[in-house]
Design a protein around this motif. Structure first.
Motif, PDB file in Angstrom:
ATOM      1  N   ALA A 109       0.809  -1.219   0.000  1.00 30.18           N
ATOM      2  CA  ALA A 109       0.000   0.000   0.000  1.00 30.18           C
ATOM      3  C   ALA A 109       0.840   1.267   0.000  1.00 30.18           C
ATOM      4  CB  ALA A 109      -0.946   0.002   1.205  1.00 30.18           C
ATOM      5  N   LYS A 110       2.119   1.177   0.345  1.00 35.70           N
ATOM      6  CA  LYS A 110       2.972   2.365   0.390  1.00 35.70           C
ATOM      7  C   LYS A 110       3.246   2.888  -1.015  1.00 35.70           C
ATOM      8  CE  LYS A 110       5.496   1.165   4.629  1.00 35.70           C
ATOM      9  NZ  LYS A 110       6.816   0.848   5.199  1.00 35.70           N
ATOM     10  N   THR A 111       3.199   4.197  -1.171  1.00 36.57           N
ATOM     11  CA  THR A 111       3.543   4.830  -2.442  1.00 36.57           C
ATOM     12  C   THR A 111       4.545   5.957  -2.190  1.00 36.57           C
ATOM     13  OG1 THR A 111       1.667   6.346  -2.247  1.00 36.57           O
ATOM     14  CG2 THR A 111       1.321   4.328  -3.499  1.00 36.57           C
ATOM     15  N   ARG A 112       5.387   6.227  -3.186  1.00 41.75           N
ATOM     16  CA  ARG A 112       6.388   7.277  -3.039  1.00 41.75           C
ATOM     17  C   ARG A 112       5.910   8.546  -3.728  1.00 41.75           C
ATOM     18  NH1 ARG A 112      12.646   6.740  -4.971  1.00 41.75           N
ATOM     19  NH2 ARG A 112      11.692   7.079  -7.031  1.00 41.75           N
ATOM     20  N   VAL A 113       6.049   9.653  -3.030  1.00 44.03           N
ATOM     21  CA  VAL A 113       5.704  10.957  -3.598  1.00 44.03           C
ATOM     22  C   VAL A 113       6.974  11.793  -3.696  1.00 44.03           C
ATOM     23  CG1 VAL A 113       3.351  10.893  -2.727  1.00 44.03           C
ATOM     24  CG2 VAL A 113       5.134  11.943  -1.346  1.00 44.03           C
ATOM     25  N   LYS A 114       6.988  12.674  -4.692  1.00 45.43           N
ATOM     26  CA  LYS A 114       8.138  13.529  -4.938  1.00 45.43           C
ATOM     27  C   LYS A 114       7.730  14.982  -4.771  1.00 45.43           C
ATOM     28  CE  LYS A 114       9.836  10.196  -8.358  1.00 45.43           C
ATOM     29  NZ  LYS A 114      10.237   9.986  -9.767  1.00 45.43           N
ATOM     30  N   VAL A 115       8.486  15.712  -3.955  1.00 47.71           N
ATOM     31  CA  VAL A 115       8.197  17.120  -3.697  1.00 47.71           C
ATOM     32  C   VAL A 115       9.354  17.943  -4.251  1.00 47.71           C
ATOM     33  CG1 VAL A 115       7.679  18.850  -1.945  1.00 47.71           C
ATOM     34  CG2 VAL A 115       6.922  16.490  -1.626  1.00 47.71           C
ATOM     35  N   PRO A 116       9.173  18.628  -5.383  1.00 40.28           N
ATOM     36  CA  PRO A 116      10.262  19.466  -5.927  1.00 40.28           C
ATOM     37  C   PRO A 116      10.423  20.737  -5.099  1.00 40.28           C
ATOM     38  CG  PRO A 116       8.300  19.652  -7.281  1.00 40.28           C
ATOM     39  CD  PRO A 116       7.986  18.616  -6.254  1.00 40.28           C
ATOM     40  N   VAL A 117      11.669  21.107  -4.849  1.00 41.39           N
ATOM     41  CA  VAL A 117      11.990  22.283  -4.035  1.00 41.39           C
ATOM     42  C   VAL A 117      13.132  23.031  -4.726  1.00 41.39           C
ATOM     43  CG1 VAL A 117      12.772  23.136  -1.801  1.00 41.39           C
ATOM     44  CG2 VAL A 117      11.287  21.126  -1.919  1.00 41.39           C
ATOM     45  N   LEU A 122      15.145  19.703   4.756  1.00 42.53           N
ATOM     46  CA  LEU A 122      14.219  18.834   4.031  1.00 42.53           C
ATOM     47  C   LEU A 122      13.979  17.524   4.771  1.00 42.53           C
ATOM     48  CD1 LEU A 122      15.463  19.363   0.356  1.00 42.53           C
ATOM     49  CD2 LEU A 122      13.419  20.318   1.433  1.00 42.53           C
ATOM     50  N   LEU A 123      15.030  16.906   5.286  1.00 34.09           N
ATOM     51  CA  LEU A 123      14.867  15.651   6.022  1.00 34.09           C
ATOM     52  C   LEU A 123      14.120  15.871   7.330  1.00 34.09           C
ATOM     53  CD1 LEU A 123      18.356  13.993   5.436  1.00 34.09           C
ATOM     54  CD2 LEU A 123      16.170  13.408   4.358  1.00 34.09           C
ATOM     55  N   ALA A 124      14.382  16.987   7.995  1.00 36.20           N
ATOM     56  CA  ALA A 124      13.664  17.294   9.230  1.00 36.20           C
ATOM     57  C   ALA A 124      12.181  17.524   8.957  1.00 36.20           C
ATOM     58  CB  ALA A 124      14.280  18.525   9.900  1.00 36.20           C
ATOM     59  N   ALA A 125      11.860  18.153   7.842  1.00 35.35           N
ATOM     60  CA  ALA A 125      10.462  18.358   7.477  1.00 35.35           C
ATOM     61  C   ALA A 125       9.761  17.023   7.219  1.00 35.35           C
ATOM     62  CB  ALA A 125      10.361  19.250   6.243  1.00 35.35           C
ATOM     63  N   ALA A 153       1.328  18.896   3.715  1.00 36.50           N
ATOM     64  CA  ALA A 153       2.014  19.023   5.004  1.00 36.50           C
ATOM     65  C   ALA A 153       3.520  19.221   4.817  1.00 36.50           C
ATOM     66  CB  ALA A 153       1.739  17.796   5.860  1.00 36.50           C
ATOM     67  N   LEU A 154       4.108  18.532   3.834  1.00 34.82           N
ATOM     68  CA  LEU A 154       5.543  18.680   3.583  1.00 34.82           C
ATOM     69  C   LEU A 154       5.879  20.084   3.097  1.00 34.82           C
ATOM     70  CD1 LEU A 154       6.351  15.264   1.876  1.00 34.82           C
ATOM     71  CD2 LEU A 154       7.216  16.062   4.079  1.00 34.82           C
ATOM     72  N   ASN A 155       5.068  20.627   2.203  1.00 36.17           N
ATOM     73  CA  ASN A 155       5.330  21.989   1.724  1.00 36.17           C
ATOM     74  C   ASN A 155       5.287  23.009   2.862  1.00 36.17           C
ATOM     75  OD1 ASN A 155       5.764  21.393  -0.997  1.00 36.17           O
ATOM     76  ND2 ASN A 155       3.577  21.453  -1.471  1.00 36.17           N
ATOM     77  N   ARG A 156       4.352  22.853   3.761  1.00 36.75           N
ATOM     78  CA  ARG A 156       4.274  23.768   4.908  1.00 36.75           C
ATOM     79  C   ARG A 156       5.502  23.634   5.805  1.00 36.75           C
ATOM     80  NH1 ARG A 156      -0.589  26.117   6.424  1.00 36.75           N
ATOM     81  NH2 ARG A 156       0.164  26.059   8.585  1.00 36.75           N
ATOM     82  N   GLU A 157       5.901  22.397   6.075  1.00 39.46           N
ATOM     83  CA  GLU A 157       7.066  22.180   6.938  1.00 39.46           C
ATOM     84  C   GLU A 157       8.339  22.711   6.290  1.00 39.46           C
ATOM     85  OE1 GLU A 157       7.621  21.007   9.943  1.00 39.46           O
ATOM     86  OE2 GLU A 157       5.509  20.703  10.446  1.00 39.46           O
ATOM     87  N   VAL A 158       8.511  22.457   5.003  1.00 37.88           N
ATOM     88  CA  VAL A 158       9.718  22.930   4.311  1.00 37.88           C
ATOM     89  C   VAL A 158       9.773  24.454   4.325  1.00 37.88           C
ATOM     90  CG1 VAL A 158      10.831  23.076   2.048  1.00 37.88           C
ATOM     91  CG2 VAL A 158       9.979  20.875   2.875  1.00 37.88           C
ATOM     92  N   TYR A 159       8.647  25.082   4.064  1.00 31.10           N
ATOM     93  CA  TYR A 159       8.625  26.553   4.043  1.00 31.10           C
ATOM     94  C   TYR A 159       8.981  27.115   5.414  1.00 31.10           C
ATOM     95  CZ  TYR A 159       6.953  31.306   3.281  1.00 31.10           C
ATOM     96  OH  TYR A 159       6.872  32.672   3.191  1.00 31.10           O
ATOM     97  N   ALA A 160       8.421  26.527   6.468  1.00 27.16           N
ATOM     98  CA  ALA A 160       8.696  27.030   7.821  1.00 27.16           C
ATOM     99  C   ALA A 160      10.156  26.822   8.199  1.00 27.16           C
ATOM    100  CB  ALA A 160       7.772  26.334   8.827  1.00 27.16           C
ATOM    101  N   ARG A 161      10.720  25.679   7.872  1.00 26.48           N
ATOM    102  CA  ARG A 161      12.109  25.384   8.256  1.00 26.48           C
ATOM    103  C   ARG A 161      13.092  26.203   7.418  1.00 26.48           C
ATOM    104  NH1 ARG A 161      12.327  21.153  11.805  1.00 26.48           N
ATOM    105  NH2 ARG A 161      10.328  20.070  12.058  1.00 26.48           N
ATOM    106  N   PHE A 162      12.789  26.457   6.156  1.00 29.24           N
ATOM    107  CA  PHE A 162      13.646  27.328   5.364  1.00 29.24           C
ATOM    108  C   PHE A 162      13.649  28.748   5.926  1.00 29.24           C
ATOM    109  CE2 PHE A 162      13.834  25.018   0.983  1.00 29.24           C
ATOM    110  CZ  PHE A 162      14.627  24.044   1.577  1.00 29.24           C
ATOM    111  N   ALA A 163      12.482  29.203   6.366  1.00 27.64           N
ATOM    112  CA  ALA A 163      12.397  30.543   6.946  1.00 27.64           C
ATOM    113  C   ALA A 163      13.218  30.639   8.228  1.00 27.64           C
ATOM    114  CB  ALA A 163      10.942  30.908   7.213  1.00 27.64           C
ATOM    115  N   ASP A 164      13.151  29.607   9.058  1.00 33.19           N
ATOM    116  CA  ASP A 164      13.924  29.623  10.307  1.00 33.19           C
ATOM    117  C   ASP A 164      15.426  29.544  10.041  1.00 33.19           C
ATOM    118  OD1 ASP A 164      11.556  29.744  11.684  1.00 33.19           O
ATOM    119  OD2 ASP A 164      11.454  27.587  12.084  1.00 33.19           O
ATOM    120  N   ALA A 165      15.826  28.800   9.027  1.00 36.19           N
ATOM    121  CA  ALA A 165      17.248  28.613   8.735  1.00 36.19           C
ATOM    122  C   ALA A 165      17.807  29.701   7.824  1.00 36.19           C
ATOM    123  CB  ALA A 165      17.470  27.241   8.102  1.00 36.19           C
TER     124      ALA A 165
END
Length: 368
Positions: free
Chosen positions: A244-252, A267-270, A315-327
């Protein structure tokens, strides 16, 4: 029988018939309340599931058979007219055959579903063939009932063979759907609960597989019915197989000059912060190339269920955006540099462009 005849022989046959039928219904109630209840207790104490299903399916045919026994044996012990005896025999046997055919069909369906469960739900056998077995049980019961009433079956079979050819041409789509369902089962294309995408763009979770069609529940909670013949010739992407697992790709994209270790760590932390991301296989980050405006990265994660893909990307896009802003990692946007070349011989210059624009504004109607 002789004892019953001697007891009821002194009464008119309608009274004796009423006594026999009433006694049969009383015996049926006792069988249902006492006999089957005891059988259920015995079956519940065993470690087998089949005996529980068997007792559950006997709750209708067994009492019904006992209930019509009185009507069946009445012509043998009472002086009943031949015409009434004919209908009593035929009616009692018709009821018995019908209820037992119904019980056999339900028991066969239970056995098929048990086979599916024993196979970890990978076969989809029951949804495809349970209707076929039900049809076979109905056909057998119909033939038995015709025999009970003295109707010859052989001429009907000969006529059915001729009619079957005509029906085959008229219902060729139905026949194609039937063989399509068989092919889908043999190929193990999908099963109930799988999330599939068709080449027509329709996607959804498989709700039911019948002999004629397959029903899909889309993400919009709309049920789509697709003929099996169409599915048999279509390209089907099964997102639930083999797992049932599927892989998704998030371009950044990140700006040139960004610290690559910081970017990859964010990215890994997100990915670790999103609940729907599976821990195994672990998330991965790939540096794909140099873009026109920044560095092209891709975050690869595994999602536990294909229906959660879109929610996980959100959810990944939100996390990446927040962590990029902090870093302090900059997300680039398209930039263009415009160079205006001057002409020493009176060609286009930046000053002439400004003067031309001013003159055009002055010549517009209503300009001051």
């Amino acid at each position: 029988m002789s004892t019953v005849s001697s007891v009821l022989g002194g009464f008119a046959w309608p009274v004796g018939l009423a006594v026999l039928v009433g006694g049969s219904f009383l015996a049926a109630a006792l069988v249902s309340e006492l006999g089957l209840r005891a059988a259920r207790r015995v079956a519940a104490g065993t470690r087998f599931a089949f005996d529980d299903a068997l007792v559950a399916e006997l709750r209708l045919p067994l009492p019904a058979t006992v209930a019509v026994t009185g009507a069946y044996v009445a012509p043998d012990v009472l002086a009943i007219p031949a015409a009434v005896a004919y209908y009593l025999h035929g009616g009692a046997l018709t009821v018995a055959v019908a209820v037992w055919a119904y019980a056999v069909a339900r028991l066969a369906t239970r056995a098929l579903r048990a086979y599916d469960d024993a196979s970890d739900g990978t076969t989809g056998f029951a949804p495809i063939f349970q209707n076929l077995l039900s049809f076979a049980a109905v056909a057998a019961a119909g033939a038995a009932i015709l025999h009970v009433w003295g109707i010859a079956i052989t001429p009907l079979l000969a006529s059915a063979g001729i009619a079957g050819i005509a029906v085959g041409f008229a219902a060729k789509d139905t026949v194609a759907n039937f063989f399509g369902s068989i092919a889908l089962y043999v190929d193990d294309t999908y099963k109930v609960g799988d999330y599939v995408v068709l080449d027509s763009g329709v996607s959804g979770t498989v709700l039911d597989i019948t002999i004629r069609s397959t029903r899909l529940l889309t993400r919009d909670n709309v049920v789509v019915t697709v003929p099996n013949a169409v599915l048999n010739s279509a390209q089907i992407i099964n997102h639930s197989a083999p797992v049932a697992k599927t892989r998704v790709k998030v371009p950044v994209g990140v700006a040139y000059g960004s610290d690559l270790d910081t970017v990859e760590g964010c990215l890994l932390a997100a990915a670790d912060a999103v609940n729907d991301v599976a821990a195994n296989p672990s998330p991965r980050v790939r540096f794909r190339g140099f873009g026109d405006s920044g560095l092209d990265y891709e975050l690869l994660v595994w999602v536990r269920h294909p229906l959660h893909d879109a929610k996980t990307v959100h959810a990944l896009n939100r996390e990446v955006y927040a962590r990029f802003a902090d870093a302090g990692v900059e997300i680039p946007y398209p930039q263009r540099v415009l160079h205006v070349a001057g002409d020493a011989e009176g060609g286009l210059t930046a000053d002439s462009v400004v003067d031309a624009d001013a003159e055009a504004d002055a010549e517009r109607p209503g300009a001051a």
